[in-house]
Scaffold this motif. Sequence first.
Motif, PDB file in Angstrom:
ATOM      1  N   UNK A 142      12.786  -7.243  -8.958  1.00 49.00           N
ATOM      2  CA  UNK A 142      11.945  -8.264  -9.599  1.00 49.00           C
ATOM      3  C   UNK A 142      10.553  -7.717  -9.870  1.00 49.00           C
ATOM      4  N   UNK A 143       9.967  -7.057  -8.864  1.00 52.51           N
ATOM      5  CA  UNK A 143       8.614  -6.521  -9.065  1.00 52.51           C
ATOM      6  C   UNK A 143       8.621  -5.333 -10.023  1.00 52.51           C
ATOM      7  N   UNK A 144       9.595  -4.447  -9.898  1.00 53.68           N
ATOM      8  CA  UNK A 144       9.630  -3.299 -10.807  1.00 53.68           C
ATOM      9  C   UNK A 144       9.837  -3.748 -12.248  1.00 53.68           C
ATOM     10  N   UNK A 145      10.681  -4.751 -12.461  1.00 47.51           N
ATOM     11  CA  UNK A 145      10.904  -5.260 -13.818  1.00 47.51           C
ATOM     12  C   UNK A 145       9.637  -5.854 -14.403  1.00 47.51           C
ATOM     13  N   UNK A 146       8.855  -6.532 -13.562  1.00 40.78           N
ATOM     14  CA  UNK A 146       7.611  -7.118 -14.049  1.00 40.78           C
ATOM     15  C   UNK A 146       6.614  -6.039 -14.433  1.00 40.78           C
ATOM     16  N   UNK A 147       6.516  -4.974 -13.630  1.00 44.54           N
ATOM     17  CA  UNK A 147       5.625  -3.875 -13.982  1.00 44.54           C
ATOM     18  C   UNK A 147       6.076  -3.213 -15.278  1.00 44.54           C
ATOM     19  N   UNK A 148       7.371  -3.044 -15.450  1.00 48.17           N
ATOM     20  CA  UNK A 148       7.874  -2.426 -16.683  1.00 48.17           C
ATOM     21  C   UNK A 148       7.586  -3.302 -17.893  1.00 48.17           C
ATOM     22  N   UNK A 149       7.683  -4.612 -17.738  1.00 48.14           N
ATOM     23  CA  UNK A 149       7.331  -5.506 -18.851  1.00 48.14           C
ATOM     24  C   UNK A 149       5.848  -5.382 -19.180  1.00 48.14           C
TER      25      UNK A 149
ATOM     26  N   UNK B 288       0.826  -1.207   0.000  1.00 47.49           N
ATOM     27  CA  UNK B 288       0.000   0.000   0.000  1.00 47.49           C
ATOM     28  C   UNK B 288       0.862   1.259   0.000  1.00 47.49           C
ATOM     29  N   UNK B 289       1.957   1.221   0.750  1.00 45.55           N
ATOM     30  CA  UNK B 289       2.841   2.370   0.773  1.00 45.55           C
ATOM     31  C   UNK B 289       3.469   2.606  -0.604  1.00 45.55           C
ATOM     32  N   UNK B 290       3.890   1.525  -1.253  1.00 46.12           N
ATOM     33  CA  UNK B 290       4.513   1.646  -2.572  1.00 46.12           C
ATOM     34  C   UNK B 290       3.525   2.219  -3.588  1.00 46.12           C
ATOM     35  N   UNK B 291       2.301   1.708  -3.573  1.00 42.80           N
ATOM     36  CA  UNK B 291       1.262   2.200  -4.493  1.00 42.80           C
ATOM     37  C   UNK B 291       1.006   3.685  -4.269  1.00 42.80           C
ATOM     38  N   UNK B 292       0.891   4.086  -3.008  1.00 40.99           N
ATOM     39  CA  UNK B 292       0.627   5.487  -2.678  1.00 40.99           C
ATOM     40  C   UNK B 292       1.791   6.380  -3.112  1.00 40.99           C
ATOM     41  N   UNK B 293       3.011   5.930  -2.864  1.00 40.86           N
ATOM     42  CA  UNK B 293       4.194   6.726  -3.212  1.00 40.86           C
ATOM     43  C   UNK B 293       4.288   6.908  -4.734  1.00 40.86           C
ATOM     44  N   UNK B 294       4.109   5.838  -5.475  1.00 42.92           N
ATOM     45  CA  UNK B 294       4.287   5.897  -6.927  1.00 42.92           C
ATOM     46  C   UNK B 294       3.170   6.695  -7.604  1.00 42.92           C
TER      47      UNK B 294
ATOM     48  N   UNK C  94       1.034   3.708 -19.088  1.00 41.53           N
ATOM     49  CA  UNK C  94       2.152   2.815 -19.411  1.00 41.53           C
ATOM     50  C   UNK C  94       3.440   3.613 -19.578  1.00 41.53           C
ATOM     51  N   UNK C  95       3.345   4.764 -20.250  1.00 39.24           N
ATOM     52  CA  UNK C  95       4.531   5.593 -20.439  1.00 39.24           C
ATOM     53  C   UNK C  95       5.063   6.142 -19.130  1.00 39.24           C
ATOM     54  N   UNK C  96       4.181   6.515 -18.229  1.00 39.05           N
ATOM     55  CA  UNK C  96       4.624   7.034 -16.932  1.00 39.05           C
ATOM     56  C   UNK C  96       5.271   5.940 -16.080  1.00 39.05           C
ATOM     57  N   UNK C  97       4.734   4.726 -16.133  1.00 33.22           N
ATOM     58  CA  UNK C  97       5.394   3.624 -15.420  1.00 33.22           C
ATOM     59  C   UNK C  97       6.808   3.419 -15.945  1.00 33.22           C
ATOM     60  N   UNK C  98       6.970   3.519 -17.267  1.00 33.92           N
ATOM     61  CA  UNK C  98       8.297   3.274 -17.856  1.00 33.92           C
ATOM     62  C   UNK C  98       9.295   4.360 -17.486  1.00 33.92           C
ATOM     63  N   UNK C  99       8.804   5.530 -17.083  1.00 31.73           N
ATOM     64  CA  UNK C  99       9.713   6.625 -16.739  1.00 31.73           C
ATOM     65  C   UNK C  99      10.091   6.658 -15.262  1.00 31.73           C
ATOM     66  N   UNK C 100       9.584   5.730 -14.465  1.00 32.97           N
ATOM     67  CA  UNK C 100       9.979   5.693 -13.050  1.00 32.97           C
ATOM     68  C   UNK C 100      11.438   5.265 -12.965  1.00 32.97           C
ATOM     69  N   UNK C 101      12.334   6.073 -12.423  1.00 34.48           N
ATOM     70  CA  UNK C 101      13.751   5.714 -12.364  1.00 34.48           C
ATOM     71  C   UNK C 101      14.013   4.689 -11.264  1.00 34.48           C
ATOM     72  N   UNK C 102      15.150   4.049 -11.364  1.00 39.11           N
ATOM     73  CA  UNK C 102      15.491   2.978 -10.426  1.00 39.11           C
ATOM     74  C   UNK C 102      15.483   3.467  -8.981  1.00 39.11           C
ATOM     75  N   UNK C 103      15.938   4.703  -8.744  1.00 32.69           N
ATOM     76  CA  UNK C 103      16.016   5.176  -7.366  1.00 32.69           C
ATOM     77  C   UNK C 103      14.632   5.418  -6.756  1.00 32.69           C
ATOM     78  N   UNK C 104      13.632   5.722  -7.602  1.00 30.98           N
ATOM     79  CA  UNK C 104      12.299   5.893  -7.040  1.00 30.98           C
ATOM     80  C   UNK C 104      11.608   4.552  -6.778  1.00 30.98           C
ATOM     81  N   UNK C 105      11.919   3.545  -7.571  1.00 30.39           N
ATOM     82  CA  UNK C 105      11.456   2.201  -7.209  1.00 30.39           C
ATOM     83  C   UNK C 105      12.035   1.839  -5.837  1.00 30.39           C
ATOM     84  N   UNK C 106      13.291   2.177  -5.652  1.00 31.22           N
ATOM     85  CA  UNK C 106      13.960   1.867  -4.389  1.00 31.22           C
ATOM     86  C   UNK C 106      13.316   2.632  -3.233  1.00 31.22           C
TER      87      UNK C 106
END
Length: 324
Positions: free
Chosen positions: A203-210, A153-159, A184-196
Amino acid sequence: MSIAPAVVPSDAHTTEWVPAGPYDLARTIGTLQCGAHDPSFLVQGPDHWLAFRTVEGPVTLLLRQRGSLTESRVRATAWGPGAVPALAALPRLLGADDDWSAFDTADFRATLPELARKGRYLNPGLRLPASGRMLDTVARVILEQKVTGIEAKRAWRYLLTRYGDAAPGAGEVAPAGLRLPPTAGQWRRVPSWDWHKAGVDSKRSSTILRCALVASGLERLAALPGGDAVRSGLRSVPGIGVWTVAEVVQRTHGCPDSISVGDYHLAAYVGAALTGRRTDDAGMIELLKPWQGQRQRVVRSLYSSGFRKPTFGPRLSPEDHRSR
């Protein structure tokens, strides 16, 4: 304390849906909300605010149930470019296609365990909604893979707060914090540090990007009846397994039978509810076998009964890797 009605903009589209039989809006669409602070789904008293995208653009949707449990109607107000298609899809979103008539017959009820009968009796207005929103649901469920609900829930809210757009009318006629899930384009622009920072592992971020790369194909699955074609389409994306598929189709297609095999709690819960003992996934499938085709309805009825399984040992604690 009375709650003032929401201000309706002059360009809003409105309609009313009248359900056949008992209906409970909050319990029906509550499964579409990712926690009480989901930026795309806010509840203020009787008002349910949803923000999402349609083929014609974004929409803010306000839902309020009026009347009694057995004689009610849901008033829907929508504005934004996607208002018309959102209202056209409203009955399905509210569970109009979810038919409990066979489940509610005396003969079928007689086969149910006592807790399931109790849960259905206590919550006759429960329906299974079908949102049809594939990418939004897939992304949310992927965030829930192998972590606690608090973390997901925290990850969803943050993103959504950082990468979703403000919903139409947010801060004017709708709550200021209402936001659209990312495209879809906005998901692809999330940088690695914001996933972190969101606490989402690679693993989860890569699946969302796919999923974002094949978003148009995923959205086409919404038009198919829930079944093998939808499951195969979802499973074609690496990182999506049987648990994720079940959790998705329960929300996007209102599937009455999908069981979340691999869930951290479900098998133990079903075992405790039906036998008084914990069990594993294989045991759960065997226990639910008599109700093939209605198993999700049976599980929802068990939860609606108020039964809670005994807990033993420490709870699973969230892990915070953001400072590493």
